[in-house]
Design a protein around this motif. Sequence first.
Motif, short mmCIF file in Angstrom:
data_model
loop_
_atom_site.label_atom_id
_atom_site.label_comp_id
_atom_site.label_asym_id
_atom_site.label_seq_id
_atom_site.Cartn_x
_atom_site.Cartn_y
_atom_site.Cartn_z
N LYS A 196 0.84 -1.19 0.00
CA LYS A 196 0.00 0.00 0.00
C LYS A 196 0.88 1.24 0.00
CE LYS A 196 -1.70 1.72 3.77
NZ LYS A 196 -2.45 2.03 4.98
N ALA A 197 0.62 2.12 -0.96
CA ALA A 197 1.26 3.44 -0.97
C ALA A 197 0.25 4.43 -0.43
CB ALA A 197 1.68 3.82 -2.39
N ASP A 198 0.59 5.06 0.69
CA ASP A 198 -0.29 6.06 1.30
C ASP A 198 0.21 7.43 0.88
OD1 ASP A 198 -1.64 7.90 2.89
OD2 ASP A 198 -1.69 6.57 4.62
N VAL A 199 -0.54 8.08 0.00
CA VAL A 199 -0.16 9.39 -0.53
C VAL A 199 -1.17 10.44 -0.08
CG1 VAL A 199 1.10 8.43 -2.50
CG2 VAL A 199 -1.34 8.89 -2.72
N SER A 200 -1.73 10.25 1.12
CA SER A 200 -2.79 11.13 1.60
C SER A 200 -2.27 12.46 2.14
CB SER A 200 -3.61 10.43 2.69
OG SER A 200 -2.78 10.07 3.77
N ASP A 250 2.34 16.67 1.92
CA ASP A 250 3.80 16.70 1.85
C ASP A 250 4.31 15.34 1.35
OD1 ASP A 250 6.53 16.86 2.18
OD2 ASP A 250 6.46 17.30 4.34
N PRO A 251 4.86 15.26 0.14
CA PRO A 251 5.35 13.98 -0.40
C PRO A 251 6.42 13.32 0.49
CG PRO A 251 5.24 15.61 -2.15
CD PRO A 251 4.98 16.33 -0.86
N GLN A 252 7.11 14.09 1.31
CA GLN A 252 8.10 13.52 2.22
C GLN A 252 7.45 12.62 3.27
OE1 GLN A 252 11.46 13.84 1.94
NE2 GLN A 252 11.07 14.93 0.03
N LYS A 253 6.15 12.78 3.49
CA LYS A 253 5.44 11.99 4.49
C LYS A 253 4.65 10.83 3.89
CE LYS A 253 5.14 15.83 7.70
NZ LYS A 253 4.25 16.78 8.38
#
Length: 173
Positions: free
Chosen positions: A23-27, A30-33
């Motif tokens: 799972k990629a969480d992109v919520s 800030d892309p760093q998080k």
Amino acid sequence: YPGGVGTVTTRAFVGDQDGAIWKADVSDADPQKWTFSLLHDAYYPSDIDNTDRTTWGPATIAPILSVDRAGDIVVNYATGDQNNFATTGLNHLYSVTEKTVLVLGAQAAQTNVNWHLKFPNGITPTGPLSLFNSTLYFSTFTPGVDSGSACLKGQGTICGVDYLETQPVTGSP
């Protein structure tokens, strides 16, 4: 996820060659998080004694995403090599739910298995999974079955199961 028109994606799910779903969480803005974590592994712990990785099928069929009545994400996915059919393979079909729980006052994701189908002897879920009206449809191919044809050495099957619920007592979909 979510997949609606005009919605902003917050999560993405992808399979790997070892039969796991990530799972990629992109919520976060800030892309760093952003995070990338294991959602579920088809071969552990269900096949803890199966250490022969050559029998493991990859998770190459696109997973089907939906939600349950509580709004938690349900992921249906299968393992199996779509290009090579052998009677030695071991494949799986899973329904897992990602639930949001509170851990030490903070929200965290927890994965629960709703049901699991095991396909021994090279039986392979093939083609795309399809979800319609709470029923998950899928096809399988069983290699090595004598069909009476010189060109076909196997048997195809079409199946339908509830994407989430199990039969009472059996635990099967």
